[in-house]
Design an enzyme around this catalytic site. Structure first.
Site, PDB file in Angstrom:
ATOM      1  N   TYR A  38     -12.830  -3.603  -9.566  1.00  0.00           N
ATOM      2  CA  TYR A  38     -14.097  -4.097  -8.978  1.00  0.00           C
ATOM      3  C   TYR A  38     -15.104  -2.778  -9.048  1.00  0.00           C
ATOM      4  CZ  TYR A  38     -17.530  -5.570  -5.487  1.00  0.00           C
ATOM      5  OH  TYR A  38     -18.730  -6.082  -5.126  1.00  0.00           O
ATOM      6  N   LEU A  85     -15.511   5.438   5.156  1.00  0.00           N
ATOM      7  CA  LEU A  85     -14.972   6.711   4.832  1.00  0.00           C
ATOM      8  C   LEU A  85     -15.333   7.219   3.225  1.00  0.00           C
ATOM      9  CD1 LEU A  85     -11.377   6.198   6.156  1.00  0.00           C
ATOM     10  CD2 LEU A  85     -13.024   7.858   6.954  1.00  0.00           C
ATOM     11  N   GLU A 115      -3.738  11.261   9.246  1.00  0.00           N
ATOM     12  CA  GLU A 115      -3.119  10.004   9.358  1.00  0.00           C
ATOM     13  C   GLU A 115      -2.916   9.373   8.082  1.00  0.00           C
ATOM     14  OE1 GLU A 115      -6.654   7.686  11.791  1.00  0.00           O
ATOM     15  OE2 GLU A 115      -6.030   9.646  12.414  1.00  0.00           O
ATOM     16  N   LYS A 117      -3.499   6.215   5.623  1.00  0.00           N
ATOM     17  CA  LYS A 117      -4.717   5.107   5.607  1.00  0.00           C
ATOM     18  C   LYS A 117      -4.135   3.816   5.559  1.00  0.00           C
ATOM     19  CE  LYS A 117      -9.186   4.163   3.205  1.00  0.00           C
ATOM     20  NZ  LYS A 117      -8.591   2.830   2.886  1.00  0.00           N
ATOM     21  N   ASP A 119      -3.396   0.063   4.876  1.00  0.00           N
ATOM     22  CA  ASP A 119      -4.186  -0.862   4.116  1.00  0.00           C
ATOM     23  C   ASP A 119      -4.169  -2.158   4.698  1.00  0.00           C
ATOM     24  OD1 ASP A 119      -5.760  -1.470   1.878  1.00  0.00           O
ATOM     25  OD2 ASP A 119      -3.964  -1.794   0.495  1.00  0.00           O
ATOM     26  N   ARG A 138     -15.113  -5.316  10.874  1.00  0.00           N
ATOM     27  CA  ARG A 138     -16.068  -4.063  10.713  1.00  0.00           C
ATOM     28  C   ARG A 138     -17.375  -4.820  10.190  1.00  0.00           C
ATOM     29  NH1 ARG A 138     -17.492  -1.151   6.156  1.00  0.00           N
ATOM     30  NH2 ARG A 138     -18.576   0.681   6.708  1.00  0.00           N
ATOM     31  N   TYR A 227      -7.609   4.249  15.666  1.00  0.00           N
ATOM     32  CA  TYR A 227      -7.743   5.531  14.860  1.00  0.00           C
ATOM     33  C   TYR A 227      -9.051   6.019  15.378  1.00  0.00           C
ATOM     34  CZ  TYR A 227     -10.020   2.715  11.550  1.00  0.00           C
ATOM     35  OH  TYR A 227     -10.888   1.725  10.941  1.00  0.00           O
ATOM     36  N   LYS A 292      -9.469  14.141   9.179  1.00  0.00           N
ATOM     37  CA  LYS A 292     -10.555  14.350  10.448  1.00  0.00           C
ATOM     38  C   LYS A 292     -10.648  15.647  10.838  1.00  0.00           C
ATOM     39  CE  LYS A 292      -9.773   9.337  10.976  1.00  0.00           C
ATOM     40  NZ  LYS A 292      -9.464   8.418  11.894  1.00  0.00           N
ATOM     41  N   LYS A 316      -7.035   9.308  -1.352  1.00  0.00           N
ATOM     42  CA  LYS A 316      -6.488   7.985  -1.992  1.00  0.00           C
ATOM     43  C   LYS A 316      -4.839   8.251  -2.603  1.00  0.00           C
ATOM     44  CE  LYS A 316      -8.315   4.318  -1.518  1.00  0.00           C
ATOM     45  NZ  LYS A 316      -9.639   3.806  -1.798  1.00  0.00           N
ATOM     46  N   CYS A 410      18.783 -22.254 -25.410  1.00  0.00           N
ATOM     47  CA  CYS A 410      18.823 -21.061 -25.280  1.00  0.00           C
ATOM     48  C   CYS A 410      18.635 -20.176 -26.363  1.00  0.00           C
ATOM     49  CB  CYS A 410      20.480 -20.916 -24.941  1.00  0.00           C
ATOM     50  SG  CYS A 410      20.844 -19.250 -24.655  1.00  0.00           S
ATOM     51  N   CYS A 413      22.145 -18.343 -27.498  1.00  0.00           N
ATOM     52  CA  CYS A 413      23.324 -18.989 -28.301  1.00  0.00           C
ATOM     53  C   CYS A 413      22.755 -20.413 -28.692  1.00  0.00           C
ATOM     54  CB  CYS A 413      24.299 -19.015 -27.261  1.00  0.00           C
ATOM     55  SG  CYS A 413      23.948 -20.280 -25.936  1.00  0.00           S
ATOM     56  N   CYS A 428      21.111 -22.164 -19.484  1.00  0.00           N
ATOM     57  CA  CYS A 428      22.105 -22.318 -20.415  1.00  0.00           C
ATOM     58  C   CYS A 428      23.196 -22.865 -20.312  1.00  0.00           C
ATOM     59  CB  CYS A 428      21.743 -21.094 -21.135  1.00  0.00           C
ATOM     60  SG  CYS A 428      23.196 -20.845 -22.595  1.00  0.00           S
ATOM     61  N   CYS A 434      28.064 -18.361 -24.667  1.00  0.00           N
ATOM     62  CA  CYS A 434      26.748 -17.761 -24.610  1.00  0.00           C
ATOM     63  C   CYS A 434      27.000 -16.314 -24.799  1.00  0.00           C
ATOM     64  CB  CYS A 434      25.905 -18.203 -23.716  1.00  0.00           C
ATOM     65  SG  CYS A 434      24.145 -17.222 -23.906  1.00  0.00           S
TER      66      CYS A 434
END
Ligand code: D41
Length: 669
Positions: A38, A85, A115, A117, A119, A138, A227, A292, A316, A410, A413, A428, A434
């Site tokens: 993105y 950030l 600390e 990050k 997700d 946010r 945080y 920080k 990251k 299969c 075999c 199978c 087999c």
């Protein structure tokens, strides 16, 4: 007409594509491309718009700051803006960040608070007079969506702060996330119920918080780490970020336990490396580390540029999701004949590991995701789990792509492939005919937790099966030096070693032997349970499904598989052959396994002292007796323990012989 007035086709295409991804990300919480992809598209559009500024329109995705107004949720204006950030993707960028800070502060080094990050989804929690009055996403940093009703369902968010020394007005910033285990459980359940699954824990957190109905959120395993703060009611802040977090913790807010105060940027880098290494072991997903400047006075001095503070940096981790294309979909045959489709991918580096395959689990999974050869897909590799395809970019699908179908024969075999009842898997039907199943059955038989035959690896088994030297595990014990040394890349020395290892595996235990047989549904634990309860292979082979099911952890599915395995003449033959070549184990009981009680019917009632009901039953059956649950004229013995039930009176009235435990034990030898 000048060239400049012509609408740039790539700009239009990028806008359309970005709009679509924005919608999928923000409105549906269901993105189909990795964030990095993105960002790449976004930057490409920004570059083009810089070249052709007259083509910038107010509705271009680049002209929007923050998230789309997405839903029926009310809008909340944050008292203090929620900043974002800046990102760093290399140690050099981190060192440069530190240098800028030291220069601006005119110091040699700076103490940082570091600390993980998380997700998840950034939220603002507004407390007034110590009570949670509002919670919001946010959003664009200025205004977000009102999710108070949902946040209130998260147990780690206090509805009232502890203590009394909090500011009258307090905005707490934190990240709401779904721990990995909860995410996996949630998706498993959703999939079982044919409901929508989330691509990753972050989408799961966002999707859960943006519900209109808090009852839905309540059922999602969400958690929060705080945080930072926004508005602080005019009260005096502590001196440092670390002290601030301790303060929040005292007020009952949850802080990430991995947070640390670090003396300088070198320690920050060491912290980063350590967390990167431990990333998979953490209970929650993180995508980097945040540094920080610890001292708040210095933070104020440094201020912020645009929407990000100068005093903070997100370092990251390498992305765990990447785009690649599907070269082929192949079908693998497992030990039990299950066909597993596997996507062969254009090799791609995901978080430092080259990924070339992704499991597709089964046909349902392929249909659900509609993965096809030639597709562009997002692959995700998290921890040591097998890489998986998260989503397909249908807009990049080649026009001539075809729906994947399971083969009806299969691929190894040629036997018929069948889907059994309501099982998701196709199998199978070749069994040990087999070669794929034979190879894996043998690999399983020799594996460390089974008969543990060192030196017989996948390569050797492949050769032995291909040359038809070995069809069943018993054939392993009939190998000789000449056969082995006749194989490619097998000298006399290694051949001798292999033979010695095979011979050394003969004395084993019943549990290992059972496990080694590779009975479906019988793993190590179940094998151990069976061995303990029955003591002898004979007893297990003769136990009926009801007796098996009476054991702890053995359900109808397992019982049925065990019965089916021993009912198969071919399997009994292999067992006989293995015993004939000398594979042996100590049996738990020493009684002769002559069916001395053949044709006799027993009924058990009451509690026995030394034997559990199952053990008694198993041992009786091992000697050929039948154990019935009701007393009739045909009953030979009723065994009576403590607190017998009505069976005792029935036995008395029918004149059936009644024996106690001591007599039973004598009968059992
Ligand atoms: O764990 C996080 N995702 C995290 C996000 C964190 N540990 N610290 C953060 N600190 C900030 C500042 C420095 C601006 C208070 C953040 C974020 N911001 C943040 N998350 C989403 C946007 C900004």
């Amino acid at each position: 007409m000048s060239a400049r007035q012509i609408r740039h086709p790539r700009i239009a295409a990028l806008r359309r594509e970005l709009d679509e991804h924005n919608y999928r990300y923000y409105v549906l919480d269901n993105p189909v491309i990795p964030d990095a992809e993105y960002d790449r598209l976004f930057r490409e559009l920004q570059d083009l718009e810089r070249q052709f500024p007259e083509q910038i329109t107010p509705d271009s995705p680049t002209q929007r700051v923050g998230a789309a107004p997405a839903s029926a949720l009310a809008t909340v204006v944050h008292h203090q803006a929620m900043l974002s950030l800046d990102n760093a993707f290399s140690e050099q960028q981190v060192v440069a960040f530190d240098r800028r800070i030291c220069e601006a502060l005119e110091v040699d080094s700076v103490v940082y608070s570091a600390e993980p990050k998380l997700d998840g989804l950034a939220v603002n929690l507004m407390y007034q007079q110590g009570r949670l009055v509002c919670a919001a996403t946010r959003g664009d940093g200025q205004r977000g969506e009102d999710i108070t009703h949902n946040i209130r369902t998260i147990h780690s968010v206090p509805l009232r702060l502890r203590g009394t020394d909090w500011p009258q007005q307090l905005e707490v910033r934190g990240e709401v996330f779904m721990p990995k285990a909860g995410f996996a459980a949630f998706n498993r359940q959703a999939q079982a119920q044919d409901e929508r699954v989330f691509a990753n824990p972050r989408n799961a957190a966002a999707g859960s918080l943006r519900q209109l109905d808090p009852e839905i959120t309540r059922q999602r395993p969400l958690d929060v780490f705080c945080y930072g703060v926004g508005a602080y009611g005019g009260a005096a802040l502590p001196d440092s970020h670390s002290a601030l977090l301790m303060q929040l913790r005292d007020w009952g807010l949850k802080i990430c336990p991995e947070r640390q105060q670090l003396a300088n940027i070198e320690q920050c880098l060491a912290y980063y490396r350590d967390l990167l290494q431990r990333r998979d072991a953490l209970a929650y997903e993180i995508d980097g580390v945040v540094y920080k400047v610890d001292r708040l006075a210095w933070q104020r001095h440094l201020g912020h540029v645009a929407r990000a503070p100068r005093w903070a940096l997100a370092h990251k981790f390498p992305a765990q999701e990447k785009l690649t294309t599907v070269r082929a979909i192949e079908v693998q045959v497992g030990r039990t004949g299950a066909l597993t489709p596997v996507a062969r991918l254009e090799p791609v580096d995901v978080g430092g590991v080259t990924v070339t395959n992704a499991t597709l689990h089964n046909l349902d999974e392929i249909r659900r995701k509609d993965v096809r050869v030639g597709d562009t897909v997002t692959v995700r590799r998290a921890g040591d789990v097998i890489p998986e395809i998260v989503a397909v970019l249908s807009e990049r699908r080649p026009a001539d792509s075809r729906l994947f179908t399971m083969p009806d024969h299969c691929p190894v075999c040629g036997s018929e492939v069948r889907r059994i009842d309501d099982e998701a898997v196709f199998r199978c039907m070749g069994g040990l005919f087999c070669a794929a199943q034979r190879r894996q059955a043998l690999s399983h038989f020799v594996s460390r937790r089974a008969l543990d035959i060192e030196g017989v690896g996948a390569k050797l088994i492949e050769q032995l099966v291909a040359g038809d030297w070995v069809r069943s595990p018993a054939d392993l014990y009939r190998l000789d030096l000449a056969t082995l040394t006749g194989l490619e890349r097998m000298g006399e020395k290694s051949a001798t070693k292999v033979l010695a290892a095979i011979a050394a595996s003969k004395p084993t235990t019943l549990a290992r032997f059972l496990y080694a047989l590779g009975i479906r549904e019988v793993g190590e634990t179940t094998a151990q349970t069976l061995a303990n309860a029955f003591g002898t292979l004979e007893a297990i082979m003769h136990a009926d499904e009801a007796t098996l099911q009476a054991l702890p952890d053995i359900g109808p599915k397992v019982a049925q598989q065990v019965r089916a395995f021993f009912a198969e003449a071919h399997n009994r033959e292999v067992i006989e052959q293995l015993q004939a070549v000398g594979v042996q184990w100590p049996e738990h009981q020493t009684q002769t396994l002559e069916p001395t009680l053949k044709g006799q019917t027993f009924v058990l009632t009451g509690t026995l002292d030394t034997l559990s009901r199952d053990q008694a039953k198993a041992r009786l059956q091992a000697l050929g007796a039948k154990v019935s649950s009701s007393v009739s004229k045909k009953t030979d013995y009723v065994v009576v323990g403590a607190n017998p039930g009505s069976k005792l009176t029935q036995a008395q009235s029918l004149g059936v012989q009644i024996i106690d435990e001591a007599q039973l034990l004598r009968l059992l030898g």
